[in-house]
Design an enzyme around this catalytic site. Structure first.
Site, PDB file in Angstrom:
ATOM      1  N   LYS A  99      14.860 -34.327  25.083  1.00  0.00           N
ATOM      2  CA  LYS A  99      13.800 -33.534  24.460  1.00  0.00           C
ATOM      3  C   LYS A  99      12.745 -33.259  25.518  1.00  0.00           C
ATOM      4  O   LYS A  99      11.973 -34.136  25.897  1.00  0.00           O
ATOM      5  CB  LYS A  99      13.143 -34.286  23.303  1.00  0.00           C
ATOM      6  CG  LYS A  99      12.157 -33.380  22.549  1.00  0.00           C
ATOM      7  CD  LYS A  99      10.987 -34.111  21.925  1.00  0.00           C
ATOM      8  CE  LYS A  99       9.770 -34.232  22.804  1.00  0.00           C
ATOM      9  NZ  LYS A  99       9.103 -32.984  23.186  1.00  0.00           N
ATOM     10  N   GLU A 101       7.837 -44.969  31.492  1.00  0.00           N
ATOM     11  CA  GLU A 101       7.034 -44.641  32.686  1.00  0.00           C
ATOM     12  C   GLU A 101       5.773 -43.976  32.169  1.00  0.00           C
ATOM     13  O   GLU A 101       5.816 -42.848  31.674  1.00  0.00           O
ATOM     14  CB  GLU A 101       7.796 -43.680  33.599  1.00  0.00           C
ATOM     15  CG  GLU A 101       9.065 -44.254  34.196  1.00  0.00           C
ATOM     16  CD  GLU A 101       8.818 -45.431  35.108  1.00  0.00           C
ATOM     17  OE1 GLU A 101       7.686 -45.564  35.625  1.00  0.00           O
ATOM     18  OE2 GLU A 101       9.740 -46.231  35.290  1.00  0.00           O
ATOM     19  N   CYS A 130       0.703 -38.398  37.199  1.00  0.00           N
ATOM     20  CA  CYS A 130       0.519 -39.804  36.812  1.00  0.00           C
ATOM     21  C   CYS A 130       0.022 -40.599  38.006  1.00  0.00           C
ATOM     22  O   CYS A 130      -0.629 -41.621  37.848  1.00  0.00           O
ATOM     23  CB  CYS A 130       1.821 -40.373  36.285  1.00  0.00           C
ATOM     24  SG  CYS A 130       3.213 -40.038  37.366  1.00  0.00           S
ATOM     25  N   GLU A 144      -7.496 -42.855  31.933  1.00  0.00           N
ATOM     26  CA  GLU A 144      -6.756 -41.754  32.546  1.00  0.00           C
ATOM     27  C   GLU A 144      -7.285 -40.428  31.991  1.00  0.00           C
ATOM     28  O   GLU A 144      -7.323 -40.232  30.779  1.00  0.00           O
ATOM     29  CB  GLU A 144      -5.255 -41.882  32.240  1.00  0.00           C
ATOM     30  CG  GLU A 144      -4.439 -40.813  32.941  1.00  0.00           C
ATOM     31  CD  GLU A 144      -2.947 -40.910  32.637  1.00  0.00           C
ATOM     32  OE1 GLU A 144      -2.594 -41.027  31.454  1.00  0.00           O
ATOM     33  OE2 GLU A 144      -2.153 -40.861  33.590  1.00  0.00           O
TER      34      GLU A 144
HETATM   35  P1  NAD Z   1       2.670 -37.437  26.061  1.00  0.00           P
HETATM   36  O1  NAD Z   1       2.793 -38.914  25.951  1.00  0.00           O
HETATM   37  O2  NAD Z   1       1.745 -36.740  25.176  1.00  0.00           O
HETATM   38  O3  NAD Z   1       4.106 -36.756  25.816  1.00  0.00           O
HETATM   39  C1  NAD Z   1       5.240 -37.147  26.548  1.00  0.00           C
HETATM   40  C2  NAD Z   1       6.472 -36.771  25.753  1.00  0.00           C
HETATM   41  O4  NAD Z   1       6.497 -37.581  24.567  1.00  0.00           O
HETATM   42  C3  NAD Z   1       6.495 -35.317  25.278  1.00  0.00           C
HETATM   43  O5  NAD Z   1       7.802 -34.819  25.338  1.00  0.00           O
HETATM   44  C4  NAD Z   1       6.031 -35.419  23.834  1.00  0.00           C
HETATM   45  O6  NAD Z   1       6.501 -34.386  23.009  1.00  0.00           O
HETATM   46  C5  NAD Z   1       6.633 -36.750  23.425  1.00  0.00           C
HETATM   47  N1  NAD Z   1       5.946 -37.378  22.287  1.00  0.00           N
HETATM   48  C6  NAD Z   1       4.647 -37.260  21.928  1.00  0.00           C
HETATM   49  N2  NAD Z   1       4.398 -37.969  20.811  1.00  0.00           N
HETATM   50  C7  NAD Z   1       5.573 -38.552  20.448  1.00  0.00           C
HETATM   51  C8  NAD Z   1       5.968 -39.390  19.371  1.00  0.00           C
HETATM   52  N3  NAD Z   1       5.098 -39.778  18.422  1.00  0.00           N
HETATM   53  N4  NAD Z   1       7.255 -39.799  19.313  1.00  0.00           N
HETATM   54  C9  NAD Z   1       8.133 -39.415  20.269  1.00  0.00           C
HETATM   55  N5  NAD Z   1       7.827 -38.605  21.291  1.00  0.00           N
HETATM   56  C10 NAD Z   1       6.561 -38.184  21.399  1.00  0.00           C
HETATM   57  O7  NAD Z   1       2.388 -37.150  27.608  1.00  0.00           O
HETATM   58  P2  NAD Z   1       2.189 -35.747  28.340  1.00  0.00           P
HETATM   59  O8  NAD Z   1       0.852 -35.226  27.940  1.00  0.00           O
HETATM   60  O9  NAD Z   1       3.377 -34.882  28.155  1.00  0.00           O
HETATM   61  O10 NAD Z   1       2.176 -36.219  29.856  1.00  0.00           O
HETATM   62  C11 NAD Z   1       1.077 -36.825  30.432  1.00  0.00           C
HETATM   63  C12 NAD Z   1       1.239 -38.334  30.468  1.00  0.00           C
HETATM   64  O11 NAD Z   1       2.470 -38.679  31.089  1.00  0.00           O
HETATM   65  C13 NAD Z   1       0.160 -39.002  31.287  1.00  0.00           C
HETATM   66  O12 NAD Z   1      -0.265 -40.163  30.644  1.00  0.00           O
HETATM   67  C14 NAD Z   1       0.870 -39.340  32.589  1.00  0.00           C
HETATM   68  O13 NAD Z   1       0.307 -40.388  33.307  1.00  0.00           O
HETATM   69  C15 NAD Z   1       2.231 -39.653  32.090  1.00  0.00           C
HETATM   70  N6  NAD Z   1       3.214 -39.518  33.170  1.00  0.00           N
HETATM   71  C16 NAD Z   1       3.743 -40.659  33.680  1.00  0.00           C
HETATM   72  C17 NAD Z   1       4.642 -40.593  34.725  1.00  0.00           C
HETATM   73  C18 NAD Z   1       5.261 -41.852  35.288  1.00  0.00           C
HETATM   74  O14 NAD Z   1       6.333 -41.772  35.862  1.00  0.00           O
HETATM   75  N7  NAD Z   1       4.641 -43.005  35.159  1.00  0.00           N
HETATM   76  C19 NAD Z   1       5.006 -39.344  35.248  1.00  0.00           C
HETATM   77  C20 NAD Z   1       4.432 -38.197  34.701  1.00  0.00           C
HETATM   78  C21 NAD Z   1       3.537 -38.306  33.640  1.00  0.00           C
END
Ligand code: NAD
Length: 511
Positions: A190, A265, A299, A400
């Site tokens: 997804k 992650e 991130c 963050e």
């Molecule tokens: P997010 O957590 O909002 O969403 C990530 C994914 O999870 C999306 O596909 C979203 O649709 C899905 N999601 C959201 N709510 C959900 C739920 N209730 N159940 C299942 N899936 C759900 O994050 P974002 O805004 O897309 O990305 C930014 C975040 O990602 C930041 O916190 C960043 O630090 C982190 N990030 C971490 C890494 C790493 O490797 N550590 C890399 C890139 C981004």
């Protein structure tokens, strides 16, 4: 692979809108919900990049069923053969690099130089994991008993679910999908709702390289409607999320109930320490790239700069001067240095932290404003923002933000700097600028983070080393390199007793 296209809106010269169905069992399938959602360019919201399926649980069920069927055959394909398909996909991606980078800049906003890098990361991951197809090493060890052979082999897990964020739309999908399929698993992914197209592009390259139907399935949609049922599905034996710590808690909780493999992650609040003996020119350029590259939406973004008092004043002055001069704009323009926020919600979050920083008493040195005049009026732009005199306990130094907001914190010396650097809930990346090799090695030992850079900013991972972090950044797994192979395989220990006698382990010691 696009199933349909629409014409561009009047006045825009961009390529047409792509209309994408879900990709299940090698077929293009409309969602059972009958609903769709839009993917718009954050630099110019008049530009409709794509229309995608707003899927639900029934679509997830179909995709998992397809992956389950495909697994029965894919697991038996020799790993070197599986890897050859991934290798061919790398070659295809090279040919399409510019096309996919352009589309990624349109859907995500980051500048072309960076989206080319994002596609390159998928190419690197493909070559690396293609090589793994001829390794997948396991230990062969001497047995305790005579005439007995002992080894451990890696086996695929089954159907794996992947949920990705929007900031590295192709690279992060590749980090998950490529090791998973080389190890013999099948997948349902997804992609993030802001940037689904790049995952479709990656899977298009794999399909064109010969990937059999059902091995990778894509279900587009929103987190609670697609991500949650995917994580909950009883036939999904491993779930891998890259995203925020808040969503990580939800997915981790779901996975714990059914004991499925779960890789998280998550977020970061990454410190860059600048000691008095640092090469200041280098530290300033590194801090700009780390803080404002990808509009601070990494991130691993350098969101805290901890500068020793001897260089603090000069660092702040010169850093702010350079930040003010960054060229903000549409990432499709090669001269642009920083693009927009990915969407309105992220922009409002970034701006809210400007207010929070001001109210906490930090000194706003530059930026802080939305840009919405002239060329900026159709996008989610803001100025590069720098706070100085930040106290390490302030919210802008702890939480963050995921935007172009950098906090500069003064420190007394190395010990103080490490304490400030470690004094947060996250532990993803970290950096130290110094010419003193003793201090560099002490920092490598003492910084509580999954990544430490010496004389380079906190961003920029290479695919063959472990990637991930400590504390609220994850649950101990690593992507990249051998860490991903470990996640996507189950160990099986194998004993072959060729003694023709019953030998009892730990009991028959010949004593
Ligand atoms: P997010 O957590 O909002 O969403 C990530 C994914 O999870 C999306 O596909 C979203 O649709 C899905 N999601 C959201 N709510 C959900 C739920 N209730 N159940 C299942 N899936 C759900 O994050 P974002 O805004 O897309 O990305 C930014 C975040 O990602 C930041 O916190 C960043 O630090 C982190 N990030 C971490 C890494 C790493 O490797 N550590 C890399 C890139 C981004």
């Amino acid at each position: 692979m696009a199933t349909d296209t629409l014409a561009s809106p009047a006045g825009l010269s961009h390529t047409p809108t792509k209309v994408m169905k879900n990709f299940i069992d090698g077929e293009w399938i409309e969602s059972a919900t009958g609903e769709t959602f839009e993917n718009r360019n954050p630099a110019d919201t008049r530009d409709l990049v794509g229309i995608f399926q707003k899927s639900g649980k029934a679509d997830v069920d179909d995709a998992v069923e397809a992956a389950k069927r495909a697994f029965t055959k894919w697991r038996l394909v020799p790993a070197p053969r599986r890897a050859e398909i991934v290798f061919r996909a790398a070659e295809i991606l090279i040919g399409r690099k510019e096309e996919y980078a352009q589309e990624m800049t349109r859907e995500m906003g980051k500048v072309l130089k960076e989206t080319r890098g994002d596609v390159q990361e998928a190419i690197d991951a493909a070559y690396y994991n293609a090589g793994e197809g001829r390794r997948l090493f396991g230990p062969t060890v001497p047995s305790e008993l005579p005439n007995k052979f002992a080894m451990a082999v890696r086996q695929p897990i089954g159907v794996c679910g992947m949920i990705t964020p929007w900031n590295f739309p192709m690279a992060i999908s590749s980090w998950k999908l490529l090791p998973a399929i080389v190890c013999g698993n099948t997948c349902v992914i997804k992609p993030a709702q802001d940037t689904p197209l790049s995952t479709f592009n990656l899977v298009r390259a794999l399909t064109d390289a010969g990937l059999p139907k059902g091995v990778i399935n894509i279900v587009a949609g929103y987190g609670p409607e697609v991500g949650t049922p995917l994580a909950e599905h009883a036939d999904v034996r491993a779930i891998s999320l890259t995203g925020s710590s808040a969503v990580g808690r939800i997915i981790g909780g779901i996975a714990a109930k059914s004991f499925k493999h779960c890789s998280l992650e998550l977020g970061g609040k990454n410190p860059m320490i600048v000691l008095d003996d640092a090469n200041l020119d280098l530290a300033i350029e590194g801090g700009l790239w780390g803080g404002f590259g990808t509009t601070g939406q990494r991130c691993t973004a350098t969101s805290r700069i901890i500068a020793q008092k001897g260089v603090y004043g000069e660092f702040v002055e010169r850093y702010v001067e350079r930040a003010k001069k960054l060229k903000i704009g549409n990432g499709l323009d090669e001269a642009t240095e920083m693009g927009p926020a990915v969407n309105e919600k992220q922009l409002l979050t970034d701006l809210s932290y400007v207010e929070i920083g001001r109210n906490e008493g930090a000194k706003l040195m530059c930026g802080g404003n939305r840009l919405d005049k002239g060329e900026y009026q159709y996008g989610w732009f803001m100025e590069p923002t720098v706070f100085s005199d930040v106290d390490p306990k302030m919210r802008i130094a702890q939480e963050e933000i995921f935007g172009p907001v950098v906090s500069i914190i003064p420190c007394d010396g190395m010990e103080d700097a490490i304490e400030i650097a470690n004094g947060i809930e996250y532990g993803l990346s970290s950096a130290l600028y110094t010419k003193d090799v003793n201090k560099a090695f002490a920092a490598i030992r003492d910084l509580d983070a999954g990544i430490t850079y010496i004389n380079a900013p906190t961003i920029g991972a290479e695919v063959h080393l472990p990637f991930g972090g400590t504390k609220a950044t994850g649950n101990g797994h690593r992507e990249g390199g051998i860490g991903a192979i470990d996640f996507y395989t189950e160990w099986k220990s194998v004993y072959v007793d060729y003694s023709d006698t019953l030998q009892k382990a730990q009991i028959d010691r010949g004593e």
